[in-house]
Design an enzyme around this catalytic site. Structure first.
Site, mmCIF file in Angstrom:
data_model
loop_
_atom_site.group_PDB
_atom_site.id
_atom_site.type_symbol
_atom_site.label_atom_id
_atom_site.label_comp_id
_atom_site.label_asym_id
_atom_site.label_seq_id
_atom_site.Cartn_x
_atom_site.Cartn_y
_atom_site.Cartn_z
ATOM 1 C CG HIS A 174 -1.708 1.197 1.478
ATOM 2 N ND1 HIS A 174 -3.035 1.286 1.173
ATOM 3 C CD2 HIS A 174 -1.364 2.399 2.015
ATOM 4 C CE1 HIS A 174 -3.482 2.483 1.516
ATOM 5 N NE2 HIS A 174 -2.483 3.188 2.026
ATOM 6 C CD GLU A 175 2.072 3.307 3.739
ATOM 7 O OE1 GLU A 175 2.258 4.392 3.179
ATOM 8 O OE2 GLU A 175 1.105 3.080 4.477
ATOM 9 C CG HIS A 178 0.283 6.113 -0.520
ATOM 10 N ND1 HIS A 178 -0.795 6.731 -1.083
ATOM 11 C CD2 HIS A 178 -0.144 5.627 0.668
ATOM 12 C CE1 HIS A 178 -1.838 6.616 -0.264
ATOM 13 N NE2 HIS A 178 -1.461 5.935 0.798
ATOM 14 C CD GLU A 249 -4.803 6.595 2.120
ATOM 15 O OE1 GLU A 249 -4.509 5.393 2.227
ATOM 16 O OE2 GLU A 249 -3.967 7.505 2.239
#
Lengths: 322, 190
Positions: A174-175, A178, A249
């Site tokens: 997930h990071e 980003h 997100e």
């Protein structure tokens, strides 16, 4: 979950909002130009006509839009500063260790570094990000960095201890998503544009107050517009900023599934993190606000930078917790 | 006149950026293709050194273990001295201990090969995942390249520069026979 579809839909939504942002920014610039040159306008001209007159003159190159140029320059200056100090700012106020060049890694630390190396390959990131462990018991993780080559990831000890390998992998993915989507850059730019806009409106407000004697029609209308803007703009920017942040997100969750091929671990990681925040009261966590846009999870309900757990799980294609 | 010139400059800049974009995607496919070989090489080297290290460690610890057991049994076969034996039987006779129990407490040194095995497992999982991810990344790069090259308006540029921009990449995949073989595999401990 069809991560390609989720990504595309949210890119579209952010583009629209970003367009709106730039439009507001430029409109405030134009309003500034008009107020600056209000003496040049005929006294019975209204504000809209005045602004379009000034806009025409700018487009024809007859006048230079100093006010807008100063706003842009201020934004660029602040952006340059954040590029330089951003990562340090994000980590400030924490005890942390950098894993990349540490010797004698423990089993857990080695695993985190391995996971990031694996994800670096599947996400086609061309640089290995710096990986930090923050010595705190709450469960969170965040990414930072202006470009891929100065990016960093941080994960708290609490998260590392309470999640299994696949769940840690989902969180790190997930990071990394980003970083790949340049979300840190996006939210920083939006934040900086917001602050510069608010500063400009404040300046206009005081300069309008100072010019009480000027009673042309355009000036009277400009006063009303600025009074309203001063109340509306802070709220509007917060709403837009949060909207963008939430869409990003969803995209990062989609990216996590793209890089790991495993939506269930992402769902169970989110459930564990949210459950942990419900069970514990981590009062000292919120002291560094610069991080909240970058983190995996936000415990806040209203004005949260993150969508609710249920929405995220629904977007991931899982059944919401009953 | 100036406006027309300005627009045509913009169009040319846009077309050049499309061309460059396709070149970048093509190069990424080549890089990701070779990355699979790099991971395979790393895996082979890692496996060799890992197996050698772990073997050596296990041999060493096996020796330590045997030595301890041997020493202990030697000690047992020798007699406990008289005074201790009397003391012990006094305790047993007093009824503080039920006489049926025969207790043996032995302390062993902590053996390290357990942790080593865990580390080995992590290393193997890591390298296998990296290899699999390299294959996935290669396929994803081809996906990006294809979907760019085949979509409007890039396809017009690509048709003009077939030689420089048009490539037929093949995704990484197991052969049909191997897939069938892999499908039939189940876990068995016999």
């Amino acid at each position: 979950m069809n991560y390609r579809k989720v990504k595309q839909a949210n890119i579209k939504k952010t583009n629209i909002v970003m367009g709106l942002y730039v439009l507001i920014f430029l409109s405030i610039g134009l309003l500034g130009e008009t107020i600056w040159r209000v003496a040049l306008l005929p006294p019975d001209m209204n504000l809209i006509d005045g602004m379009s007159l000034i806009l025409n003159e700018i487009l024809e190159g007859k006048i230079i839009p100093y006010f807008t140029l100063i706003m842009v320059a201020a934004s660029l200056g602040i952006i340059a500063m954040t590029i330089k100090f951003g990562n340090k700012l994000m980590l400030s106020g924490t005890t942390n260790i950098k894993l990349n060049d540490k010797e004698n890694l423990t089993q857990d630390e080695r695993q985190v570094l391995n996971i990031v190396e694996e994800l670096k390959i599947s996400s086609r990131l061309r640089f290995m990000p710096d990986v930090y462990i923050i010595e705190e018991s709450y469960m969170n993780a965040f990414a930072s960095g202006w470009k891929e080559d100065n990016s960093m990831l941080a994960i708290t000890r609490g998260l590392l201890d309470k999640l299994n390998r696949a769940e840690v992998e989902a969180v790190m993915a997930h990071e990394i998503a980003h970083i790949k989507n340049a979300d840190i850059r996006l939210t920083l730019v939006v934040g900086i544009l917001t602050n510069v806009m608010l500063m400009a409106v404040d300046m206009l407000f005081y300069s309008v107050l100072g010019r009480g004697g000027d009673n042309s029609k355009a000036m009277q209308q400009a006063r009303i517009v600025i009074f309203i803007l001063r109340f509306i703009l802070p709220l509007l920017t917060i709403v837009l900023h949060l909207y963008i942040s939430r869409k990003r997100e969803f995209m990062a969750d989609a990216g996590s599934v793209e890089f790991t091929g495993d939506k269930d671990s992402m769902i169970s990681a989110l459930q564990k993190i949210s459950g942990d925040y419900e069970a514990n009261d981590y009062k000292n966590e919120r002291e560094n606000n610069s991080r909240q846009y970058a983190e995996i999870f936000s415990p806040k309900k209203l004005f949260s930078t993150h969508p609710s757990l249920e929405e995220r799980i629904a977007s991931l294609g899982g059944m919401p917790r009953s | 006149m100036w406006i027309a010139l300005g627009i045509s400059v913009l169009v040319i800049v846009y077309l050049v950026s499309l061309y460059n974009g396709v070149i970048a995607l093509k190069e990424a496919v080549y890089t990701d293709e070779k990355a699979i070989g790099i991971q395979l090489d790393e895996r082979n080297k890692l496996f060799d050194s890992l197996i050698a290290t772990v073997k050596k460690f296990m041999d060493h610890e096996k020796g330590v273990f045997e030595e301890i057991v041997k020493l202990r049994s030697q000690n047992k076969s020798g007699s406990v001295d008289k005074a201790t034996e009397e003391k012990l039987s006094a305790i047993v006779a007093s009824g503080q201990l039920s006489s049926g129990i025969n207790m043996t407490m032995e302390a062993y040194p902590e053996l390290k090969s357990g942790t080593n095995m865990l580390q080995l497992q992590e290393s193997i999982e890591n390298i296998e995942r990296k290899l699999a991810n390299a294959k996935k990344a290669f396929n994803a790069s081809i996906e990006d390249y294809n979907s760019k090259v085949e979509s409007v308006p890039t396809i017009f540029i690509v048709n003009q520069f077939q030689k420089q921009l048009k490539f037929d990449f093949e995704r990484w995949a197991l052969s049909e026979a191997k897939i069938e073989q892999a499908e039939e595999r189940t876990v068995s401990f016999d």
